[in-house]
Design a protein around this motif. Structure first.
Motif, PDB file in Angstrom:
ATOM      1  N   THR A 162      -0.803   4.613  -0.082  1.00 55.28           N
ATOM      2  CA  THR A 162      -1.573   5.670   0.567  1.00 55.28           C
ATOM      3  C   THR A 162      -2.602   5.051   1.506  1.00 55.28           C
ATOM      4  N   HIS A 190       0.840  -1.199   0.000  1.00 55.03           N
ATOM      5  CA  HIS A 190       0.000   0.000   0.000  1.00 55.03           C
ATOM      6  C   HIS A 190       0.876   1.250   0.000  1.00 55.03           C
ATOM      7  N   GLU A 247      -9.708   4.683   6.946  1.00 55.49           N
ATOM      8  CA  GLU A 247      -9.128   3.334   6.954  1.00 55.49           C
ATOM      9  C   GLU A 247      -8.342   3.096   8.237  1.00 55.49           C
ATOM     10  N   SER A 296      -6.215   6.385   4.020  1.00 52.63           N
ATOM     11  CA  SER A 296      -7.099   7.463   4.465  1.00 52.63           C
ATOM     12  C   SER A 296      -7.269   7.410   5.978  1.00 52.63           C
ATOM     13  N   SER A 330      -2.987  15.531   3.613  1.00 50.27           N
ATOM     14  CA  SER A 330      -3.771  14.498   2.946  1.00 50.27           C
ATOM     15  C   SER A 330      -4.061  14.910   1.515  1.00 50.27           C
ATOM     16  N   GLY A 331      -3.731  14.013   0.567  1.00 46.66           N
ATOM     17  CA  GLY A 331      -4.036  14.272  -0.832  1.00 46.66           C
ATOM     18  C   GLY A 331      -5.390  13.703  -1.201  1.00 46.66           C
ATOM     19  N   GLY A 332      -5.680  13.649  -2.485  1.00 45.62           N
ATOM     20  CA  GLY A 332      -6.967  13.138  -2.931  1.00 45.62           C
ATOM     21  C   GLY A 332      -7.189  11.683  -2.587  1.00 45.62           C
ATOM     22  N   SER A 333      -6.097  10.903  -2.529  1.00 48.95           N
ATOM     23  CA  SER A 333      -6.219   9.475  -2.227  1.00 48.95           C
ATOM     24  C   SER A 333      -5.819   9.150  -0.794  1.00 48.95           C
ATOM     25  N   GLY A 334      -5.639  10.176   0.031  1.00 48.60           N
ATOM     26  CA  GLY A 334      -5.275   9.951   1.428  1.00 48.60           C
ATOM     27  C   GLY A 334      -3.852  10.388   1.732  1.00 48.60           C
ATOM     28  N   TYR A 335      -3.316   9.866   2.804  1.00 49.82           N
ATOM     29  CA  TYR A 335      -1.961  10.213   3.228  1.00 49.82           C
ATOM     30  C   TYR A 335      -0.942   9.307   2.551  1.00 49.82           C
ATOM     31  N   ASP A 336       0.176   9.887   2.157  1.00 53.05           N
ATOM     32  CA  ASP A 336       1.286   9.096   1.642  1.00 53.05           C
ATOM     33  C   ASP A 336       1.897   8.325   2.814  1.00 53.05           C
TER      34      ASP A 336
END
Length: 201
Positions: free
Chosen positions: A16, A14, A21, A18, A45-51
């Motif tokens: 990213t 994985h 999650e 959220s 946080s980006g569009g798909s969650g945290y890196d």
């Protein structure tokens, strides 16, 4: 703990994650996750969650996980010896550098790549090797004396596998008591709850 969960997710590929999650897995609200993460520097946080890598690094920097800490095992019976045998599998944040036991015969015959010492050398060796964390697996009757020697040697954290309630007279020393029976009860309760939920569904 978020950091451990992030490591597991990263190992599974994985990239990213959220807050929802993380919250669902840890059993806390996503708003609490976001609040905790907001205390970290440089994490957004980006569009798909945290890196995940960025979040891991920020947590490691915040709590000092990036600096490897020396650890030791006190009491080289079955449990203590098992820790020494698997010392190479310990996360890179910690390194077991010494083992201690009061039984000189055991010290002379034990087979391990970790240096082992008699118990009376705990304070001196802990100070010399800058040991910060100790795993305590001695008999209950020897636990307090071993803890005192560790603290005298500058150890700041003790993972206590004994049934003894250690008396710690320093505010900057922390003890984590490993209650195996309590953990088994908790798991038993979770299994029972899961079985009941399955029956009612």
């Amino acid at each position: 703990m978020i950091y451990q969960l992030l490591n597991e997710m990263f190992d599974k590929g994985h990239m990213t994650v959220s807050s929802s999650e993380l919250g669902t897995t840890l059993g806390v609200g996503s708003h609490n996750i976001r609040k905790d993460i907001s205390c970290l520097d440089g994490v957004k946080s980006g569009g798909s969650g945290y890196d995940i890598v960025n979040l891991k690094n920020a947590i490691a920097q915040k709590f000092g996980f990036e600096n490897q800490k020396a650890a030791c095992v006190v009491g080289l019976g079955r449990i203590g010896t098992a820790f020494l045998e698997h010392a190479h599998n310990i996360t890179s944040e910690f390194r077991i550098v010494a083992g201690f036991d009061s039984n000189t015969n055991r010290i002379e015959t034990i087979k391990t790549s970790v240096s082992v010492y008699p118990a009376y050398q705990i304070s001196e060796t802990a100070r010399r090797l800058n040991i910060q964390i100790a795993i305590l697996t001695v008999p209950n009757t020897a636990a307090q004396d071993a803890a005192n020697r560790l603290i005298d040697g500058g150890v700041k954290g003790i993972i206590n596998f004994t049934d003894t309630n250690l008396v710690i007279r320093k505010d900057d020393v922390f003890v984590k008591n490993m209650d195996v029976t309590g953990e088994m009860r908790m798991l038993s309760a979770l299994i029972r709850m899961d079985m009941n939920n399955s029956i009612t569904m």
